[in-house]
Design an enzyme around this catalytic site. Structure first.
Site, mmCIF file in Angstrom:
data_model
loop_
_atom_site.group_PDB
_atom_site.id
_atom_site.type_symbol
_atom_site.label_atom_id
_atom_site.label_comp_id
_atom_site.label_asym_id
_atom_site.label_seq_id
_atom_site.Cartn_x
_atom_site.Cartn_y
_atom_site.Cartn_z
ATOM 1 N N GLY A 1 0.817 -1.215 0.000
ATOM 2 C CA GLY A 1 0.000 0.000 0.000
ATOM 3 C C GLY A 1 0.848 1.262 0.000
ATOM 4 C CB CYS B 1 2.981 3.874 11.537
ATOM 5 S SG CYS B 1 1.987 2.874 10.461
HETATM 6 C C1 LIG Z 1 -1.649 -0.375 6.039
HETATM 7 C C2 LIG Z 1 -2.015 0.846 5.288
HETATM 8 C C3 LIG Z 1 -1.159 1.373 4.302
HETATM 9 C C4 LIG Z 1 0.194 0.786 4.022
HETATM 10 O O1 LIG Z 1 0.131 -0.450 3.378
HETATM 11 P P1 LIG Z 1 1.431 -1.414 3.428
HETATM 12 O O2 LIG Z 1 1.083 -2.517 2.496
HETATM 13 O O3 LIG Z 1 1.572 -1.859 4.835
HETATM 14 O O4 LIG Z 1 2.579 -0.601 2.940
HETATM 15 C C5 LIG Z 1 -1.575 2.481 3.608
HETATM 16 N N1 LIG Z 1 -2.764 3.056 3.848
HETATM 17 C C6 LIG Z 1 -3.615 2.591 4.772
HETATM 18 C C7 LIG Z 1 -4.935 3.259 4.974
HETATM 19 C C8 LIG Z 1 -3.265 1.474 5.529
HETATM 20 O O5 LIG Z 1 -4.096 1.019 6.455
#
Ligand SMILES: *Cc1c(COP(=O)(O)O)cnc(C)c1O
Length: 386
Positions: A71, A325
């Site tokens: 993400g 985080c």
């Molecule tokens: C977890 C999350 C991300 C990051 O995704 P990753 O695959 O862990 O890098 C980004 N945006 C939101 C809303 C998330 O919950």
């Protein structure tokens, strides 16, 4: 001791069917999908199949899907890509104060490079309106990026309405749908979504893989450059097992979506009314109705979220305070502050996020343990006595 995992917004358990589909791509089918010889064929068609599955989940076309490392990369690629490609049209971006840091920090970086960013405030529930987006769009606006659903408080934004405004104004609309995919119905065509980020590990898929949807006609230059993989949109030898896992996970999540959402929201509502009824002086954070089926977030007055987490953990319950985080830092959540909560109240926040694997017994156990924890912590809290 009973163990209850209620931190599914941080990550989810890998589904065993997903793992089973991934396994051959670690072993027998190890070829490079770019290789013209026979070893490359099976991995290549597995990626094509995963791309079709991801596209189907969004009502997109397979060519509109690019696989990423998750993400975070999808968010970075979307925001930086549009900023780079459309700079000659303008250098203004509209976003919200409650985005995930993958979007927020990318926007802050662009500000250092001469872009201007409007961070829309949110209401008491953490929501933005289409009218706010309309009012913020200027002649030099090139991108609106508003998250589909918030990862901390679960509030779902009016994405269709925002999409309609952006389409009318001719501005590209990106949404971080990492928390929404597999939980709420998404149709990029009907909702006028131009770009969308998703991640596998939030829907019982593997970590380290995600996807970015980019509507045909929009050009989003690659963030990672090198080879010609992903039609030159994302270089690097593909994470074949991960991509296969994402395809299977998203298909499973979407085929069971209605039933899972119904089941989870019933458990969610029982947890919400249980906490409200059993613990005095608590406040539900996030929208009461426009809310992810798996999200519960409370401020528990007079005590620190961190100490509740510690005590819950000693009792086998995994939860979160703010986002994974930000925990570890003492700053209260930017989301709760943007919603107007005071620092003290924001510090006492507790997020419990369910999955389709959460049971009635899990909820019973939390409702049995949590009130005692809160009572004990409050008797030790000087704030409570005042
Ligand atoms: C977890 C999350 C991300 C990051 O995704 P990753 O695959 O862990 O890098 C980004 N945006 C939101 C809303 C998330 O919950």
């Amino acid at each position: 001791m009973k163990r209850v995992y209620l931190d599914n917004a941080a990550t989810t358990r890998l589904n065993s069917e997903v793992l089973a589909e991934m396994m051959p791509y670690f072993t027998d089918n190890y070829g490079n999908p770019s290789s013209p010889h026979s070893f490359g064929q099976q991995p290549k068609s597995a990626i094509d199949n995963a791309r079709r599955r991801v596209a189907a989940a969004l009502n997109a076309e397979p060519v509109e899907i690019t696989f990423t490392s998750g993400g975070t990369e999808a968010d970075n690629a979307a925001v930086r890509g549009v900023a780079e490609r459309y700079a000659s049209k303008g250098r203004h971006i509209v976003t919200t104060a409650v985005e995930h840091h993958a979007v927020l920090h990318t926007c802050e970086l662009l500000e250092k490079h001469g872009y201007s960013v409007t961070y829309l405030p949110v209401d008491e529930y953490g929501m933005v309106s289409a009218q706010q987006v309309r009012d913020a769009i200027r002649d030099d606006t090139i991108l609106v990026t508003v998250m589909f659903a918030n990862n901390e408080v679960g509030t779902i934004n009016p994405i269709s309405e925002i999409g309609a405004v952006c389409r009318e104004k001719g501005v590209i609309f990106h949404t971080d749908a990492v928390q929404a995919v597999g939980h709420v119905p998404i149709d990029v065509k009907a909702m006028n979504i131009d770009m969308l980020s998703l991640s596998a590990h939030k829907l019982h898929g593997p970590k380290g893989v995600g996807a970015l949807y980019v509507r045909k006609g929009i050009v989003c230059p690659a963030l990672i450059v090198g080879g010609a993989q992903e039609r030159n949109r994302r270089a690097g030898t593909e994470n074949v097992p991960g991509i296969v896992g994402l395809g299977k996970a998203i298909e499973c999540a979407c085929s069971e979506m209605d039933a899972n959402a119904k089941k989870m929201s019933a458990l969610r509502d029982r947890l919400i009314s249980g906490i409200t009824g059993l613990i005095p002086e608590v406040k539900l954070n996030g929208h009461p109705v426009e809310r992810l089926p798996n999200n519960v977030n409370f401020s528990i007055k007079y005590i620190e979220g961190e100490s509740i987490l510690l005590m819950l953990d000693l009792n086998g319950i995994a939860a979160s305070s703010g986002s994974a985080c930000t925990s570890g830092s003492l700053d209260p959540s930017h989301v709760l502050l943007a919603m107007g909560l005071s620092h003290e109240i924001a510090h006492g926040s507790l997020r419990l996020t369910l999955s389709d694997e959460t049971t009635d017994e899990d909820i019973d156990y939390v409702l049995e343990v949590l009130p005692h924890i809160v009572e004990r912590l409050r008797t030790m809290s000087p704030l409570y006595h005042n």
